[in-house]
Design a protein around this motif. Structure first.
Motif, PDB file in Angstrom:
ATOM      1  N   THR A  23       0.829  -1.207   0.000  1.00  0.00           N
ATOM      2  CA  THR A  23       0.000   0.000   0.000  1.00  0.00           C
ATOM      3  C   THR A  23       0.859   1.251   0.000  1.00  0.00           C
ATOM      4  OG1 THR A  23      -1.740  -1.164   1.204  1.00  0.00           O
ATOM      5  CG2 THR A  23      -1.805   1.242   1.245  1.00  0.00           C
ATOM      6  N   VAL A  24       1.909   1.250   0.861  1.00  0.00           N
ATOM      7  CA  VAL A  24       2.803   2.403   0.933  1.00  0.00           C
ATOM      8  C   VAL A  24       3.464   2.648  -0.420  1.00  0.00           C
ATOM      9  CG1 VAL A  24       4.892   3.318   2.017  1.00  0.00           C
ATOM     10  CG2 VAL A  24       3.213   2.075   3.395  1.00  0.00           C
ATOM     11  N   LEU A  25       4.002   1.585  -1.018  1.00  0.00           N
ATOM     12  CA  LEU A  25       4.708   1.738  -2.288  1.00  0.00           C
ATOM     13  C   LEU A  25       3.753   2.181  -3.398  1.00  0.00           C
ATOM     14  CD1 LEU A  25       7.410   1.478  -3.741  1.00  0.00           C
ATOM     15  CD2 LEU A  25       6.865  -0.923  -4.212  1.00  0.00           C
ATOM     16  N   LEU A 195      -3.072   9.448   1.723  1.00  0.00           N
ATOM     17  CA  LEU A 195      -1.734   9.431   2.333  1.00  0.00           C
ATOM     18  C   LEU A 195      -1.765   9.427   3.861  1.00  0.00           C
ATOM     19  CD1 LEU A 195       0.142  11.806  -0.123  1.00  0.00           C
ATOM     20  CD2 LEU A 195       0.753   9.436   0.378  1.00  0.00           C
ATOM     21  N   PRO A 196      -2.533  10.285   4.544  1.00  0.00           N
ATOM     22  CA  PRO A 196      -2.516  10.268   6.010  1.00  0.00           C
ATOM     23  C   PRO A 196      -3.048   8.964   6.603  1.00  0.00           C
ATOM     24  CG  PRO A 196      -3.439  12.330   5.178  1.00  0.00           C
ATOM     25  CD  PRO A 196      -3.352  11.397   4.022  1.00  0.00           C
ATOM     26  N   ARG A 197      -3.867   8.240   5.849  1.00  0.00           N
ATOM     27  CA  ARG A 197      -4.448   7.002   6.354  1.00  0.00           C
ATOM     28  C   ARG A 197      -3.503   5.806   6.200  1.00  0.00           C
ATOM     29  NH1 ARG A 197      -8.866   9.735   3.977  1.00  0.00           N
ATOM     30  NH2 ARG A 197     -10.660   9.949   5.380  1.00  0.00           N
ATOM     31  N   ALA A 198      -2.621   5.856   5.208  1.00  0.00           N
ATOM     32  CA  ALA A 198      -1.816   4.677   4.894  1.00  0.00           C
ATOM     33  C   ALA A 198      -0.331   4.825   5.199  1.00  0.00           C
ATOM     34  CB  ALA A 198      -1.989   4.317   3.416  1.00  0.00           C
ATOM     35  N   VAL A 199       0.198   6.046   5.158  1.00  0.00           N
ATOM     36  CA  VAL A 199       1.637   6.269   5.327  1.00  0.00           C
ATOM     37  C   VAL A 199       1.874   7.020   6.631  1.00  0.00           C
ATOM     38  CG1 VAL A 199       3.710   7.319   4.341  1.00  0.00           C
ATOM     39  CG2 VAL A 199       1.957   6.349   2.837  1.00  0.00           C
TER      40      VAL A 199
END
Length: 478
Positions: A23-25, A195-199
């Motif tokens: 997910t991050v990548l 972005l704030p939810r996953a990283v």
């Protein structure tokens, strides 16, 4: 001093984030793909933009240069901002700024607002690019996991450029060139929400911005590129161009002096003490400088000489995309087995061959005989080169230096492309000034001269690799 949390807390956060590395990548490479895509998404729309907003042939290159110049010139500052405010926050701000500028550019009614919007897009990209690369270095440990992540990430530059041509061509054909910019708006909003939810955020470092360094570096590069564009229009005797060259030299020398004395420089010169890293920085400047202009001139060739529609012109670049994508899938294994230097030698040789082949382009050549082979060579060359360069530059970099090292890497890459395009446009303008014959014949004559110079720049990069570069594997084994 660093305001980072205790090491145990930071390590725990890192482990929680890497538990979902896919997910991050995905989010990181999507953000970077948007940046790379917009370097070329308007290429196939350039003839339509020229007709709509009344650009001159050489002035039209500023639709590309306004973006890449602001991008490259502000990258170092963008990396420093990420260090101070947190890289996820910098990435999110950059994505939102990019989306807002895309909206303004898509609605522009004149050339001035369009160029201003493209410059603001570049500023947003300058926050995005170093943050994405720094997030990879802090979320993926050095070794196989980082190599795989870097292989995917590195492919986005070449693939994004080619996809940008296809997307730009499709949108221009089916709707309008404006949608080549407007398409970024929903993508940017979705990314900013995800972005704030996953990283997870990276540790922040206290400090201040090196404003003097940012101003002198950006102004120096802007004047240098402007001087080359001016020469392409007015010749080498133009007083304004010569004044800009002298001013650019003074500003860039001043930039180096500022950075050598600053307590918290945006471009830490200590990163160049390592011979292998310094050579890799030089190569990542030269290779885009020699090849970025190929997109510009080939786009004009396939639409003006071969009479391709914007959509067909975009698909004409798919062999390059296929070459990059097929190559980067095996590069991590090749890097582990052979090290960086053999891959870089092979990749740069293929780029030299592609440039030399294109320099033989003739007015009677069709797509299959004149363009297909060079595009395949260029795609494989790009795929072999950029991931090993990234790995060489980032090897051994501390987390505190990750933002600066990433910013420098991106700066050299994108400024190389910007400066290279300016030089090749100048070569084209000089070669076609006073040329006789049909418009198609004049274009081919100027483009082949530009391809010759581009191949020569790639030869210089090859010489640096042969004589100076020490590859990634040899450095990490020391």
């Amino acid at each position: 001093m660093s305001s980072a949390p205790p090491a145990t807390e930071s390590a725990s956060a890192s482990r929680r984030t890497v538990a979902r590395p896919g997910t991050v990548l995905t989010l990181i490479v999507t953000a970077y793909l948007m940046v790379g895509l917009d370097a070329t998404v308007v290429n196939v729309a350039l003839p339509d933009i020229r007709r709509t907003l009344h650009f001159s042939p050489t002035g039209l290159s500023w639709v590309l240069n306004a973006y890449t110049l602001a991008f490259g010139g502000l990258l170092l500052l963008g990396g420093r901002i990420g260090d101070i405010v947190g890289r996820r926050r910098a990435l999110t701000i950059g994505v939102l700024l990019f989306a807002a500028a895309s909206l303004a550019g898509g609605l522009a009614a004149d050339s001035g607002p369009l160029l201003a919007a493209r410059a603001v897009q570049g500023a947003g990209a300058a926050l995005i690019a170093p943050s994405t690369l720094a997030l990879i270095t802090t979320h993926f440990a050095e070794g196989p996991a980082r190599h795989r992540a870097l292989a995917v990430y590195s492919s986005m530059a070449g693939i994004g450029a080619s996809i940008g041509l296809v997307v730009g061509g499709a949108l221009t054909d089916l709707a309008s060139w404006r949608w080549a910019l407007l398409v970024n708006v929903p993508i940017g909003v979705a990314l900013a929400a995800a972005l704030p939810r996953a990283v997870r955020e990276t540790p922040r470092h206290t400090g201040r911005f090196d404003a003097v360094g940012a101003i002198t570096g950006t102004a120096g590069m802007f004047l240098l590129v402007y001087a080359f564009i001016r020469v392409s229009d007015s010749g080498w005797s133009d007083t304004r161009a010569l004044t800009c060259f002298a001013s650019a030299a003074a500003l860039l020398v001043g930039f180096l002096r500022v950075e050598s004395r600053a307590r918290q420089p945006i471009a830490p010169l200590t990163l160049f003490r390592d011979r292998g890293r310094a050579a890799a920085y030089a190569v990542i400047l030269l290779l885009p400088a020699g090849n970025f202009g190929a997109f510009y001139f080939l786009t004009l060739y396939v639409q003006q000489v071969l009479d391709y529609s914007p959509l067909r012109a975009g698909f004409a670049f798919m062999p390059l995309t296929a070459g990059v994508f097929a190559t980067v899938r095996v590069v991590p294994r090749l890097l582990a087995r052979f090290g960086a230097k053999p891959l870089l030698l092979t990749g740069s040789l293929l780029m030299v061959a592609a440039g030399g082949w294109l320099s033989r382009l003739d007015l009677g050549d069709g797509y299959a005989t004149g363009l297909l082979g060079p595009m395949l060579l260029l795609g494989v060359g790009v795929g072999l080169s950029f991931m090993p360069l990234n790995a060489t530059i980032l090897a051994g970099v501390t987390p505190r230096e990750a933002g600066a090292a990433s910013g420098l890497l991106q700066t050299f890459q994108w400024l190389g492309g910007t400066l290279g395009l300016a030089v090749l446009v100048t070569v084209y303008g000089t070669a076609t000034r006073g040329a006789h014959g049909s418009a198609d014949a004049v274009l081919v004559h100027g483009a082949t001269r530009a391809f010759e110079v581009g191949a020569g720049i790639a030869v210089i990069a090859l010489a640096v690799i042969v004589t100076v570069l020490r590859g990634y594997r040899s450095r990490t084994s020391e």
